[in-house]
Design a protein around this motif. Structure first.
Motif, PDB file in Angstrom:
ATOM      1  N   LYS A 232     -40.312 -18.351  -3.366  1.00 50.15           N
ATOM      2  CA  LYS A 232     -41.338 -18.960  -2.522  1.00 50.15           C
ATOM      3  C   LYS A 232     -41.694 -18.061  -1.340  1.00 50.15           C
ATOM      4  CE  LYS A 232     -40.120 -23.718  -3.774  1.00 50.15           C
ATOM      5  NZ  LYS A 232     -41.283 -23.888  -4.669  1.00 50.15           N
ATOM      6  N   ASN A 233     -40.685 -17.485  -0.702  1.00 46.79           N
ATOM      7  CA  ASN A 233     -40.948 -16.602   0.443  1.00 46.79           C
ATOM      8  C   ASN A 233     -41.641 -15.309   0.022  1.00 46.79           C
ATOM      9  OD1 ASN A 233     -39.848 -18.239   2.547  1.00 46.79           O
ATOM     10  ND2 ASN A 233     -37.791 -17.638   1.937  1.00 46.79           N
ATOM     11  N   VAL A 234     -41.196 -14.749  -1.095  1.00 48.47           N
ATOM     12  CA  VAL A 234     -41.809 -13.503  -1.568  1.00 48.47           C
ATOM     13  C   VAL A 234     -43.266 -13.760  -1.969  1.00 48.47           C
ATOM     14  CG1 VAL A 234     -41.719 -11.701  -3.327  1.00 48.47           C
ATOM     15  CG2 VAL A 234     -39.599 -12.539  -2.288  1.00 48.47           C
ATOM     16  N   TYR A 235     -43.509 -14.879  -2.640  1.00 49.30           N
ATOM     17  CA  TYR A 235     -44.883 -15.232  -3.023  1.00 49.30           C
ATOM     18  C   TYR A 235     -45.750 -15.405  -1.778  1.00 49.30           C
ATOM     19  CZ  TYR A 235     -48.812 -17.745  -5.096  1.00 49.30           C
ATOM     20  OH  TYR A 235     -50.064 -18.125  -5.484  1.00 49.30           O
ATOM     21  N   THR A 236     -45.206 -16.095  -0.772  1.00 46.32           N
ATOM     22  CA  THR A 236     -45.961 -16.317   0.468  1.00 46.32           C
ATOM     23  C   THR A 236     -46.292 -15.001   1.146  1.00 46.32           C
ATOM     24  OG1 THR A 236     -44.913 -18.478   0.799  1.00 46.32           O
ATOM     25  CG2 THR A 236     -45.920 -17.456   2.714  1.00 46.32           C
ATOM     26  N   THR A 237     -45.325 -14.075   1.170  1.00 47.36           N
ATOM     27  CA  THR A 237     -45.553 -12.776   1.795  1.00 47.36           C
ATOM     28  C   THR A 237     -46.652 -12.005   1.068  1.00 47.36           C
ATOM     29  OG1 THR A 237     -43.230 -12.681   2.470  1.00 47.36           O
ATOM     30  CG2 THR A 237     -44.473 -10.609   2.507  1.00 47.36           C
ATOM     31  N   ILE A 238     -46.631 -12.042  -0.265  1.00 50.13           N
ATOM     32  CA  ILE A 238     -47.678 -11.355  -1.034  1.00 50.13           C
ATOM     33  C   ILE A 238     -49.033 -12.006  -0.777  1.00 50.13           C
ATOM     34  CG2 ILE A 238     -48.498 -10.808  -3.352  1.00 50.13           C
ATOM     35  CD1 ILE A 238     -45.542 -10.733  -4.231  1.00 50.13           C
ATOM     36  N   SER A 239     -49.047 -13.337  -0.774  1.00 48.85           N
ATOM     37  CA  SER A 239     -50.303 -14.065  -0.621  1.00 48.85           C
ATOM     38  C   SER A 239     -50.887 -13.929   0.780  1.00 48.85           C
ATOM     39  CB  SER A 239     -50.086 -15.548  -0.952  1.00 48.85           C
ATOM     40  OG  SER A 239     -51.246 -16.302  -0.696  1.00 48.85           O
ATOM     41  N   GLU A 240     -50.054 -14.150   1.809  1.00 50.39           N
ATOM     42  CA  GLU A 240     -50.561 -14.207   3.179  1.00 50.39           C
ATOM     43  C   GLU A 240     -50.439 -12.888   3.932  1.00 50.39           C
ATOM     44  OE1 GLU A 240     -52.149 -16.852   3.993  1.00 50.39           O
ATOM     45  OE2 GLU A 240     -51.565 -17.874   2.133  1.00 50.39           O
ATOM     46  N   TRP A 251     -52.892 -10.401  -0.079  1.00 57.29           N
ATOM     47  CA  TRP A 251     -53.413 -10.087  -1.407  1.00 57.29           C
ATOM     48  C   TRP A 251     -54.063 -11.291  -2.090  1.00 57.29           C
ATOM     49  CZ3 TRP A 251     -53.720  -5.220  -3.277  1.00 57.29           C
ATOM     50  CH2 TRP A 251     -52.961  -4.243  -2.629  1.00 57.29           C
ATOM     51  N   LYS A 252     -54.162 -12.422  -1.393  1.00 56.24           N
ATOM     52  CA  LYS A 252     -54.669 -13.629  -2.049  1.00 56.24           C
ATOM     53  C   LYS A 252     -56.145 -13.526  -2.426  1.00 56.24           C
ATOM     54  CE  LYS A 252     -55.493 -16.010   2.360  1.00 56.24           C
ATOM     55  NZ  LYS A 252     -55.108 -17.189   3.188  1.00 56.24           N
ATOM     56  N   ASN A 253     -56.883 -12.633  -1.741  1.00 54.75           N
ATOM     57  CA  ASN A 253     -58.291 -12.457  -2.084  1.00 54.75           C
ATOM     58  C   ASN A 253     -58.505 -11.363  -3.125  1.00 54.75           C
ATOM     59  OD1 ASN A 253     -59.160 -14.433  -0.215  1.00 54.75           O
ATOM     60  ND2 ASN A 253     -59.108 -12.931   1.453  1.00 54.75           N
ATOM     61  N   THR A 254     -57.420 -10.707  -3.514  1.00 53.33           N
ATOM     62  CA  THR A 254     -57.511  -9.626  -4.489  1.00 53.33           C
ATOM     63  C   THR A 254     -56.844  -9.989  -5.807  1.00 53.33           C
ATOM     64  OG1 THR A 254     -57.452  -8.023  -2.678  1.00 53.33           O
ATOM     65  CG2 THR A 254     -57.023  -7.178  -4.896  1.00 53.33           C
ATOM     66  N   LEU A 255     -55.669 -10.590  -5.715  1.00 49.75           N
ATOM     67  CA  LEU A 255     -54.903 -10.955  -6.909  1.00 49.75           C
ATOM     68  C   LEU A 255     -55.022 -12.446  -7.210  1.00 49.75           C
ATOM     69  CD1 LEU A 255     -51.623  -8.927  -6.249  1.00 49.75           C
ATOM     70  CD2 LEU A 255     -53.626  -8.232  -7.593  1.00 49.75           C
ATOM     71  N   LYS A 256     -54.970 -12.766  -8.471  1.00 52.45           N
ATOM     72  CA  LYS A 256     -54.979 -14.173  -8.889  1.00 52.45           C
ATOM     73  C   LYS A 256     -53.613 -14.796  -8.614  1.00 52.45           C
ATOM     74  CE  LYS A 256     -58.369 -13.517 -12.588  1.00 52.45           C
ATOM     75  NZ  LYS A 256     -58.621 -13.647 -14.043  1.00 52.45           N
ATOM     76  N   GLN A 258     -51.590 -16.496 -10.474  1.00 46.75           N
ATOM     77  CA  GLN A 258     -50.579 -16.240 -11.505  1.00 46.75           C
ATOM     78  C   GLN A 258     -50.069 -14.805 -11.469  1.00 46.75           C
ATOM     79  OE1 GLN A 258     -53.713 -17.188 -12.013  1.00 46.75           O
ATOM     80  NE2 GLN A 258     -54.559 -16.482 -13.957  1.00 46.75           N
ATOM     81  N   ASP A 259     -50.949 -13.869 -11.087  1.00 52.66           N
ATOM     82  CA  ASP A 259     -50.504 -12.476 -10.971  1.00 52.66           C
ATOM     83  C   ASP A 259     -49.570 -12.304  -9.777  1.00 52.66           C
ATOM     84  OD1 ASP A 259     -51.715 -11.471 -13.208  1.00 52.66           O
ATOM     85  OD2 ASP A 259     -53.542 -10.835 -12.187  1.00 52.66           O
ATOM     86  N   MET A 260     -49.850 -12.980  -8.668  1.00 49.15           N
ATOM     87  CA  MET A 260     -48.946 -12.906  -7.514  1.00 49.15           C
ATOM     88  C   MET A 260     -47.594 -13.504  -7.853  1.00 49.15           C
ATOM     89  SD  MET A 260     -51.311 -13.580  -4.125  1.00 49.15           S
ATOM     90  CE  MET A 260     -51.920 -15.191  -4.638  1.00 49.15           C
ATOM     91  N   ALA A 261     -47.575 -14.579  -8.661  1.00 45.86           N
ATOM     92  CA  ALA A 261     -46.304 -15.176  -9.084  1.00 45.86           C
ATOM     93  C   ALA A 261     -45.520 -14.206  -9.968  1.00 45.86           C
ATOM     94  CB  ALA A 261     -46.570 -16.490  -9.825  1.00 45.86           C
ATOM     95  N   LYS A 262     -46.220 -13.474 -10.827  1.00 43.18           N
ATOM     96  CA  LYS A 262     -45.552 -12.513 -11.701  1.00 43.18           C
ATOM     97  C   LYS A 262     -45.045 -11.304 -10.920  1.00 43.18           C
ATOM     98  CE  LYS A 262     -48.283 -14.001 -15.672  1.00 43.18           C
ATOM     99  NZ  LYS A 262     -49.392 -13.696 -16.604  1.00 43.18           N
ATOM    100  N   VAL A 263     -45.821 -10.860  -9.922  1.00 44.99           N
ATOM    101  CA  VAL A 263     -45.370  -9.753  -9.079  1.00 44.99           C
ATOM    102  C   VAL A 263     -44.134 -10.165  -8.285  1.00 44.99           C
ATOM    103  CG1 VAL A 263     -45.949  -8.307  -7.096  1.00 44.99           C
ATOM    104  CG2 VAL A 263     -47.622  -8.666  -8.908  1.00 44.99           C
ATOM    105  N   ALA A 264     -44.167 -11.385  -7.718  1.00 45.06           N
ATOM    106  CA  ALA A 264     -43.016 -11.873  -6.952  1.00 45.06           C
ATOM    107  C   ALA A 264     -41.775 -11.957  -7.838  1.00 45.06           C
ATOM    108  CB  ALA A 264     -43.343 -13.235  -6.337  1.00 45.06           C
ATOM    109  N   SER A 265     -41.935 -12.417  -9.053  1.00 43.73           N
ATOM    110  CA  SER A 265     -40.797 -12.516  -9.978  1.00 43.73           C
ATOM    111  C   SER A 265     -40.291 -11.121 -10.352  1.00 43.73           C
ATOM    112  CB  SER A 265     -41.223 -13.280 -11.242  1.00 43.73           C
ATOM    113  OG  SER A 265     -41.604 -14.602 -10.940  1.00 43.73           O
ATOM    114  N   TYR A 266     -41.219 -10.177 -10.548  1.00 41.77           N
ATOM    115  CA  TYR A 266     -40.794  -8.812 -10.863  1.00 41.77           C
ATOM    116  C   TYR A 266     -40.048  -8.187  -9.689  1.00 41.77           C
ATOM    117  CZ  TYR A 266     -40.998  -3.803 -11.632  1.00 41.77           C
ATOM    118  OH  TYR A 266     -40.653  -2.479 -11.760  1.00 41.77           O
ATOM    119  N   VAL A 267     -40.545  -8.417  -8.472  1.00 49.80           N
ATOM    120  CA  VAL A 267     -39.872  -7.882  -7.284  1.00 49.80           C
ATOM    121  C   VAL A 267     -38.442  -8.405  -7.211  1.00 49.80           C
ATOM    122  CG1 VAL A 267     -39.819  -7.962  -4.761  1.00 49.80           C
ATOM    123  CG2 VAL A 267     -41.968  -7.460  -5.951  1.00 49.80           C
ATOM    124  N   LEU A 268     -38.250  -9.673  -7.468  1.00 48.74           N
ATOM    125  CA  LEU A 268     -36.896 -10.244  -7.421  1.00 48.74           C
ATOM    126  C   LEU A 268     -36.020  -9.725  -8.556  1.00 48.74           C
ATOM    127  CD1 LEU A 268     -37.718 -13.927  -6.411  1.00 48.74           C
ATOM    128  CD2 LEU A 268     -36.722 -12.128  -4.989  1.00 48.74           C
TER     129      LEU A 268
END
Length: 289
Positions: A232-240, A251-256, A258-268
């Motif tokens: 949740k925190n990693v997703y928020t950081t990517i989004s906001e 990145w919320k205006n650039t990435l979809k 579901q893509d931000m969720a996949k990036v956050a999961s990959y980062v973890l």
């Protein structure tokens, strides 16, 4: 010309009635439940009466045109005693109980004011029946809402809102485009992580390096996080975005989502790996609750 105009209006009305009624009926869960949803039935009844009236007006108009044409041509048509018009006149007489001008002398009252006379007309049966129907409706309404405690409009509204919210929450569980920080979950499927890696290498590797060791951005492979770890925190950081003035962009205006969720999961998924050049740990030690 008037004849054709009336016919065109009637045809348009016949085609529009089903469309209008369908639109109204679709807005109700049980459109033909007269007690809870009287509007569709009322609209259908009114439209039917209007349609019958228009049909009658059309027949009368065509009949009038025919009579005028026969009068112009000097033709005296034979009138059948059992014609539709005879039946219609009898029906209208039965439902209105109206008197012709020649019969008004039978119902004139003694009231006379400056030559103005009053007629003792009876109430039309159609009006009397509607009056009785309104009384019956009032009784049903009284029993429905006062005796059996039926749902009031306010209660129906609250139930509808609750059902809509429940449907929305159920939809959010499966709608990937509606993922946010409160609903995101850690993805472990290989296909999702592969997509997350591709998006990461394209957009994030410039600052965090391809192996997550960190360059301009922090190291993503250790257990220390500046803005908190976990999906949740990693997703928020990517989004906001990161810290104001010195963190990464949003990145919320650039990435979809579901893509931000996949990036956050990959980062973890990079946690515990050994990058080629690991940057010094930053932030606080994060432990999952």
């Amino acid at each position: 010309m008037k004849k054709y105009s009336l016919a065109i209006v009637l045809v348009l009305f016949v085609f529009c009635v089903p469309l209008v009624f369908t639109e109204i009926a679709n807005s109700y869960k049980e459109p033909f439940n007269i007690l809870d949803n009287p509007l569709p039935s009322l609209v259908l009844t009114v439209f039917s009466l209007v349609l019958i009236t228009l049909a009658w007006v059309l027949v009368m108009a065509l009949k009038k045109v025919e009579l005028l044409q026969n009068e112009k041509d000097g033709v005296t048509p034979e009138v059948a005693s059992s014609s539709f018009m005879t039946w219609w006149r009898q029906l209208m007489q039965k439902w209105t109980k109206s008197k012709s001008m020649e019969q008004e002398s039978e119902i004139v009252l003694d009231h006379n004011y400056d030559g103005i006379r009053e007629l003792d007309n009876t109430l039309p049966p159609w009006w009397v029946y509607m009056f009785y129907a309104s009384i019956l409706f009032a009784i049903v309404y009284l029993v429905r809402f006062e005796v059996f405690d039926g749902d009031t409009p306010e209660m129906e509204y609250k139930k509808a809102v609750a059902e809509a919210r429940a449907s929305l929450e159920k939809y959010k569980e499966t709608a990937t485009d509606l993922i946010d920080a409160s609903t995101v979950t850690l993805l472990t499927d290989e296909k999702d992580l592969k997509r997350g890696k591709a998006v990461f290498n394209l957009n994030c590797a410039a600052c965090h390096l391809a192996d997550g060791g960190g360059s301009i951005g922090p190291n993503l492979t250790d257990e220390y996080w500046i803005l908190g770890g976990g999906i949740k925190n990693v997703y928020t950081t990517i989004s906001e975005g990161g810290r104001d003035g010195k963190g990464m962009i949003s990145w919320k205006n650039t990435l979809k989502p579901q893509d931000m969720a996949k990036v956050a999961s990959y980062v973890l998924s990079l946690q515990g790996t050994t990058p080629a050049t690991a940057k010094k740990a930053e932030g606080d030690l994060w432990k999952e609750e």
